[in-house]
Design a protein around this motif. Structure first.
Motif, PDB file in Angstrom:
ATOM      1  N   VAL A 115      24.787 116.312   4.643  1.00  0.00           N
ATOM      2  CA  VAL A 115      25.333 117.475   3.940  1.00  0.00           C
ATOM      3  C   VAL A 115      24.330 117.732   2.818  1.00  0.00           C
ATOM      4  O   VAL A 115      24.080 116.851   1.998  1.00  0.00           O
ATOM      5  CB  VAL A 115      26.712 117.160   3.319  1.00  0.00           C
ATOM      6  N   SER A 116      23.754 118.920   2.790  1.00  0.00           N
ATOM      7  CA  SER A 116      22.705 119.180   1.767  1.00  0.00           C
ATOM      8  C   SER A 116      23.366 119.416   0.410  1.00  0.00           C
ATOM      9  O   SER A 116      23.471 120.560  -0.050  1.00  0.00           O
ATOM     10  CB  SER A 116      21.875 120.410   2.117  1.00  0.00           C
ATOM     11  N   GLU A 156      22.500 123.849  -6.043  1.00  0.00           N
ATOM     12  CA  GLU A 156      21.704 125.017  -6.472  1.00  0.00           C
ATOM     13  C   GLU A 156      22.474 126.323  -6.270  1.00  0.00           C
ATOM     14  O   GLU A 156      22.415 127.231  -7.094  1.00  0.00           O
ATOM     15  CB  GLU A 156      20.402 125.096  -5.654  1.00  0.00           C
ATOM     16  N   LEU A 157      23.212 126.394  -5.145  1.00  0.00           N
ATOM     17  CA  LEU A 157      23.921 127.643  -4.827  1.00  0.00           C
ATOM     18  C   LEU A 157      25.156 127.850  -5.697  1.00  0.00           C
ATOM     19  O   LEU A 157      25.554 128.986  -5.967  1.00  0.00           O
ATOM     20  CB  LEU A 157      24.378 127.629  -3.354  1.00  0.00           C
ATOM     21  N   ALA A 158      25.773 126.724  -6.113  1.00  0.00           N
ATOM     22  CA  ALA A 158      27.051 126.832  -6.836  1.00  0.00           C
ATOM     23  C   ALA A 158      26.838 127.344  -8.252  1.00  0.00           C
ATOM     24  O   ALA A 158      25.794 127.114  -8.869  1.00  0.00           O
ATOM     25  CB  ALA A 158      27.731 125.473  -6.867  1.00  0.00           C
ATOM     26  N   PHE A 192      32.662 122.244  -6.141  1.00  0.00           N
ATOM     27  CA  PHE A 192      31.576 123.195  -6.410  1.00  0.00           C
ATOM     28  C   PHE A 192      32.160 124.605  -6.380  1.00  0.00           C
ATOM     29  O   PHE A 192      32.796 124.990  -5.378  1.00  0.00           O
ATOM     30  CB  PHE A 192      30.471 123.068  -5.356  1.00  0.00           C
ATOM     31  N   VAL A 193      31.955 125.359  -7.435  1.00  0.00           N
ATOM     32  CA  VAL A 193      32.486 126.724  -7.492  1.00  0.00           C
ATOM     33  C   VAL A 193      31.354 127.680  -7.113  1.00  0.00           C
ATOM     34  O   VAL A 193      30.313 127.725  -7.782  1.00  0.00           O
ATOM     35  CB  VAL A 193      33.012 127.052  -8.901  1.00  0.00           C
ATOM     36  N   MET A 194      31.572 128.414  -6.021  1.00  0.00           N
ATOM     37  CA  MET A 194      30.539 129.327  -5.525  1.00  0.00           C
ATOM     38  C   MET A 194      30.609 130.642  -6.309  1.00  0.00           C
ATOM     39  O   MET A 194      31.647 130.952  -6.917  1.00  0.00           O
ATOM     40  CB  MET A 194      30.748 129.586  -4.016  1.00  0.00           C
ATOM     41  N   PRO A 195      29.539 131.445  -6.270  1.00  0.00           N
ATOM     42  CA  PRO A 195      29.529 132.684  -7.049  1.00  0.00           C
ATOM     43  C   PRO A 195      30.699 133.618  -6.715  1.00  0.00           C
ATOM     44  O   PRO A 195      31.183 134.354  -7.566  1.00  0.00           O
ATOM     45  CB  PRO A 195      28.189 133.327  -6.671  1.00  0.00           C
TER      46      PRO A 195
END
Ligand code: NAD
Ligand code: SAH
Length: 418
Positions: free
Chosen positions: A298-299, A305-307, A320-323
């Motif tokens: 799982v990367s 970085e994306l969260a 992790f909260v995504m945009p």
């Protein structure tokens, strides 16, 4: 000479080791033999395996055979500090603690290699890699070694092919009494133990996505089905994919499964199995974990970085909260969920894997002249007699008797003319 967190924790470690000892009948029988025969008298063994109670008992059995033990863990999150303390209290040398940084983890590996081992017992190849890369002058002391896991073996075979492997290694994982039970039933049970105790959520009714349908994946999928999940398998091998279909699972590409899965388990030994394109389509609340060799299946690095932000959602679960507001949860930093968030495989399973380890290590010493040890030919199978002996003893402990071939049956099975 040791480096552990806190020696005063030893009593708790001692209780854990005593509990597993009373459930490890094979290792108990091997211990009696080793106490009598002392196969490792005068030898040093370096060992790197998840440092929890069953491994600790293996270390005691090897020490009972006369070995001087130099021990480290094989994953910074699976080391249990109380268990390490119990071993040091016993006089064994341990270099490991829970939550070691990358630098500390490497220093501990260096320490066991600097002890100039004669036998190496490895899990994933960290010790073999370290001695070849940084201590080539110590290679001449090594009689041989044993490798515990699938990914470690893939690496050894690549090293051997490149003629870079400089001492004989025995492939413990490839013994039938290892992978058929440890990888399948051990991973099958302990992965769900780790997930369930960490999340305290229901599995029944969830879409569980299992990436990889090898020996571990089969176990994880089988137990997910037993818990009432709707199981989806992803694969890259057409035959394994067909097996999963015939076993009654849905098979699809990860990019399709990503959008419908509630809980994801990777067990491939590969990297980037769940990555950006999957994170972008996952449902709010999806839970991700890994049971394969390393924390790159799982990367998590890419997810970070994306969260937009991350938070401690529960002990051992990072949210992790995504945009767009979706939350994705990762258990145990994406490291082996059964060991980073649990106690690993059950004692009766590690009893088999570790009986093979112990008997194979003694075999290497006794048969060192007969081992494959030419450049490009350093790979040694676990002798079939050891594999069969482990199964025979386990069945005897269970009180299970099996048939034996008559001479006529043997002849029949070996003839071509009847
Ligand atoms: P295996 O070779 O039997 O199975 C791996 C499977 O993953 C194969 O079927 C392969 O085709 C598939 N695969 C590879 N890349 C893939 C990808 N990108 N997407 C989907 N499928 C993919 O190996 P195994 O014995 O099942 O071991 C798997 C991993 O688990 C290894 O890294 C091994 O070291 C580790 N392991 C972990 C534990 C544990 O306690 N958590 C126990 C044993 C082994
Ligand atoms: N260095 C890797 C190790 C791969 S672990 C890492 O990053 O974590 C996979 C191995 O762990 C399996 O082959 C299995 O035999 C072993 N294992 C599983 N449960 C265990 C336990 N309770 N104690 C010790 N080893 C265990």
């Amino acid at each position: 000479m040791s480096e552990i967190r806190d020696l005063s924790l030893y009593e708790s470690g001692e209780r854990k080791i005593e509990w597993v000892r009373s459930n490890m009948c094979l290792l108990n029988s091997v211990r009696e033999e080793f106490e009598r025969d002392k196969p490792f008298e005068g030898l040093r063994i370096a060992l790197s395996i998840h440092l929890e109670a069953k491994t600790a008992y293996l270390c005691r059995v090897l020490a009972a055979g006369g070995a001087q033990m130099y021990i480290t863990g094989s994953n910074p999150l699976s080391t249990q500090d109380d268990v390490a303390a119990a071993l040091v209290h016993d006089g064994l040398n341990v270099f490991a603690w829970h939550g070691a940084t990358a630098e500390e983890y490497e220093r501990h590996i260096r320490k066991v290699i600097e002890a100039k081992p004669n036998i190496i017992i490895d899990d994933g190849g960290d010790l073999v890699n370290m001695i070849h890369t940084n201590y080539p002058e110590l290679i001449e002391n090594v009689i041989g070694g044993c490798e515990e896991t699938t990914t470690g073996i893939i690496r050894l075979i690549a090293m051997n092919k490149a003629k870079e492997l400089k001492f004989p290694m025995a492939l413990v994982n490839n013994a039938r009494c290892k992978y058929l039970f440890d990888n399948r039933y051990g991973t099958g049970q302990s992965v769900w133990d780790g997930i369930n105790r960490t999340t305290n959520l229901i599995v029944a009714g969830k879409n569980v996505v299992v990436a990889g349908y090898g020996w571990c994946g089969k176990g994880v999928a089988m137990r997910a089905k037993g818990l009432g999940a709707s199981v989806i398998v992803t694969e890259i091998d057409p035959v394994k994919a067909m097996e999963a279909v015939m076993d009654g699972f849905k098979v699809m590409k990860m990019e399709q499964a990503a959008a419908i899965g509630d809980l994801f388990v990777t067990v491939t030994g590969c990297k980037d199995v769940i990555t950006e394109n999957s994170f972008r389509v996952m449902k709010d609340g999806a839970i991700l974990c890994n049971a394969g060799h390393f924390d790159c299946e799982v990367s998590v690095a890419r997810l970070r970085e994306l969260a937009e932000s991350s938070y401690n959602a529960r002990n051992n679960i990072e949210g992790f909260v995504m945009p767009d507001g979706r939350r994705l949860f990762v258990i145990g930093e994406g490291r082996l969920v059964n060991l980073a968030a649990g106690d690993g495989h059950p004692a009766e399973i590690m009893d088999m894997s570790f009986a093979i380890q112990a008997l194979t290590a003694a075999y290497l010493v006794k048969n060192k002249a007969a081992l494959n040890r030419a450049p490009g030919d350093m790979i040694n199978a676990v002798p079939e007699e050891i594999d069969n002996e482990v199964a025979r003893r386990k069945l005897a402990f269970w009180g299970v008797e099996i048939d034996e071939l008559t001479p006529e049956q043997k002849e029949y099975l070996n003839s071509w003319s009847v």
